[in-house]
Motif scaffolding. Structure first.
Motif, short mmCIF file in Angstrom:
data_model
loop_
_atom_site.label_atom_id
_atom_site.label_comp_id
_atom_site.label_asym_id
_atom_site.label_seq_id
_atom_site.Cartn_x
_atom_site.Cartn_y
_atom_site.Cartn_z
N VAL A 43 0.87 -1.18 0.00
CA VAL A 43 0.00 0.00 0.00
C VAL A 43 0.90 1.23 0.00
O VAL A 43 1.73 1.39 0.89
N MET A 44 0.75 2.09 -1.01
CA MET A 44 1.65 3.22 -1.22
C MET A 44 0.95 4.55 -0.94
O MET A 44 -0.14 4.79 -1.45
N VAL A 45 1.60 5.41 -0.15
CA VAL A 45 1.03 6.71 0.20
C VAL A 45 1.94 7.81 -0.34
O VAL A 45 3.11 7.91 0.04
N HIS A 46 1.40 8.63 -1.23
CA HIS A 46 2.20 9.67 -1.89
C HIS A 46 2.43 10.88 -0.99
O HIS A 46 1.92 10.96 0.13
N GLY A 47 3.18 11.85 -1.50
CA GLY A 47 3.57 13.01 -0.72
C GLY A 47 2.64 14.20 -0.86
O GLY A 47 1.59 14.13 -1.51
N PHE A 48 3.05 15.31 -0.27
CA PHE A 48 2.25 16.53 -0.21
C PHE A 48 2.01 17.11 -1.60
O PHE A 48 2.94 17.23 -2.42
N VAL A 110 3.40 -1.42 4.02
CA VAL A 110 2.91 -0.04 3.88
C VAL A 110 4.09 0.86 3.58
O VAL A 110 5.09 0.86 4.30
N LEU A 111 3.97 1.62 2.50
CA LEU A 111 5.05 2.48 2.01
C LEU A 111 4.57 3.92 1.95
O LEU A 111 3.46 4.19 1.48
N GLY A 112 5.41 4.85 2.42
CA GLY A 112 5.07 6.27 2.33
C GLY A 112 6.23 7.07 1.80
O GLY A 112 7.38 6.81 2.16
N HIS A 113 5.94 8.03 0.93
CA HIS A 113 6.98 8.92 0.40
C HIS A 113 6.80 10.32 0.96
O HIS A 113 5.69 10.87 0.96
N SER A 114 7.89 10.91 1.48
CA SER A 114 7.91 12.30 1.94
C SER A 114 6.80 12.54 2.98
O SER A 114 6.82 11.94 4.05
N PHE A 115 5.86 13.43 2.71
CA PHE A 115 4.75 13.67 3.63
C PHE A 115 4.03 12.35 3.94
O PHE A 115 3.59 12.12 5.07
N GLY A 116 3.96 11.48 2.94
CA GLY A 116 3.38 10.17 3.16
C GLY A 116 4.13 9.34 4.17
O GLY A 116 3.54 8.47 4.83
N SER A 117 5.43 9.60 4.33
CA SER A 117 6.21 8.86 5.33
C SER A 117 5.74 9.20 6.74
O SER A 117 5.72 8.35 7.63
N ILE A 118 5.35 10.45 6.96
CA ILE A 118 4.85 10.86 8.28
C ILE A 118 3.48 10.22 8.52
O ILE A 118 3.19 9.72 9.61
N ASN A 137 12.40 8.83 1.07
CA ASN A 137 12.62 10.25 1.40
C ASN A 137 11.89 10.60 2.70
O ASN A 137 11.11 11.56 2.76
N PRO A 138 12.12 9.83 3.77
CA PRO A 138 11.40 10.10 5.01
C PRO A 138 11.74 11.48 5.57
O PRO A 138 12.88 11.94 5.48
N ILE A 139 10.73 12.12 6.14
CA ILE A 139 10.94 13.40 6.80
C ILE A 139 11.44 13.08 8.20
O ILE A 139 10.68 12.79 9.12
#
Length: 299
Positions: A43-48, A110-118, A137-139
């Motif tokens: 499951v992928m969560v994109h950034g801001f 579960v994967l998150g990029h940038s804002f999605g990492s938070i 690119n975790p914040i």
């Protein structure tokens, strides 16, 4: 103008289905890629200010997996959250309920990029079930403390002005193409002119796909007011951090500090790239992900 993607030839070979699911009073639209019967689902969560398109270059590198990529509520083609704000708490709750609504079986990543990492970190720390966690690119620290903190402060000023202007003018400022291009030029590190042109076109096409001014301002405030380090200690799952050597938002030193806050985290630093790993070097990110997921299967 639509600039062809350098990853189209790979992406076209991966089946895709578009679906909707009701979550927190509105419809979340998501894209399901790959084999729906695969044992592992990512499951992928994109950034801001992005949408699912931003992670498609990574999707293109991962045949054999089932991948689910939603548009965050209020962005892309998903409706706005009802009864809660578009902040870390609101998005964390949304992600948990979205994943629950999918009724997933098998291995869940579960994967998150940038804002999605938070968002991913907050949701997993709050109880979202995942077998593995991947943050790209975790914040790792407050954005205002990054190597280009001055640019973040300018962004804060920009969003504050947009908030104070009358609705129509504020909305137009947020979608100003010149400002969007400046942001894109600042983040892109590749020297390949064709790839840079495509990255700028992606931002032109999708960076302003948000529902209204309130959504953007709530999400921006959350993006600069929170970071993954707040939640790392409460994430017992195996975690992969895929960081960038030239990230203007979070320096590499902060990524090493972040790694130590997790009970079980691996850090992969990709050289000569910045905050756009998903656009510039998706194959390297996918390779790191495959190695990480393969480690458990071989043990």
């Amino acid at each position: 103008m639509n600039v062809p993607s350098p990853y189209d030839s790979q992406l076209v070979r991966i089946p895709v289905r578009v679906r909707d699911v009701p979550v927190l009073g509105s419809e979340t639209r998501y894209w399901e890629y790959g084999d729906p019967t695969a044992h592992t689902t990512i499951v992928m969560v994109h950034g801001f200010r992005g949408d699912h398109h931003g992670l498609e270059p990574v999707v293109a590198q991962l045949p054999g997996f089932r991948m689910i990529s939603p548009d965050l509520p209020g962005f892309g083609e998903s409706g706005v959250l009802q009864g809660c704000r578009h902040d870390i708490a609101g998005y964390g709750r949304w992600l948990a309920e979205f994943v629950a609504a999918l009724g997933l079986t098998g291995r869940r990543v579960v994967l998150g990029h940038s804002f999605g990492s938070i968002i991913v970190a907050a949701s997993v720390a709050g109880g979202l079930h995942a077998d593995d966690v991947v943050l790209v690119n975790p914040i790792a620290a407050p954005a205002l403390a990054g190597p280009r903190g001055i640019l973040t402060r300018l962004a804060v000023f920009y969003y504050r002005v947009a908030a104070r202007l009358p609705e129509r003018l504020g909305f137009a400022l947020l979608r100003n193409r010149v400002i969007v291009r400046v942001m894109s030029v600042t983040m892109a590190k590749t020297g390949d002119p064709g790839l840079r042109r495509w990255i700028h076109n992606q931002h032109d096409r999708y960076f302003s796909a948000f529902a209204d001014r309130r959504v953007v301002l709530e999400a921006f405030t959350a993006s600069v007011g929170s970071d993954v380090s707040e939640f790392a200690g409460r994430i017992p799952q195996r975690t992969l951090l895929i960081a960038a050597e030239k990230d203007d938002i979070t320096p590499v030193a902060a990524q090493y500090r972040l790694q130590k806050l997790f009970p079980d985290a691996t850090l992969q630093v990709i050289p000569d790239v910045g905050h756009l790993i998903h656009y510039e070097v998706p194959a390297q990110a996918a390779d790191a992900l495959r190695r990480f997921l393969g480690e458990r299967e071989t043990k």
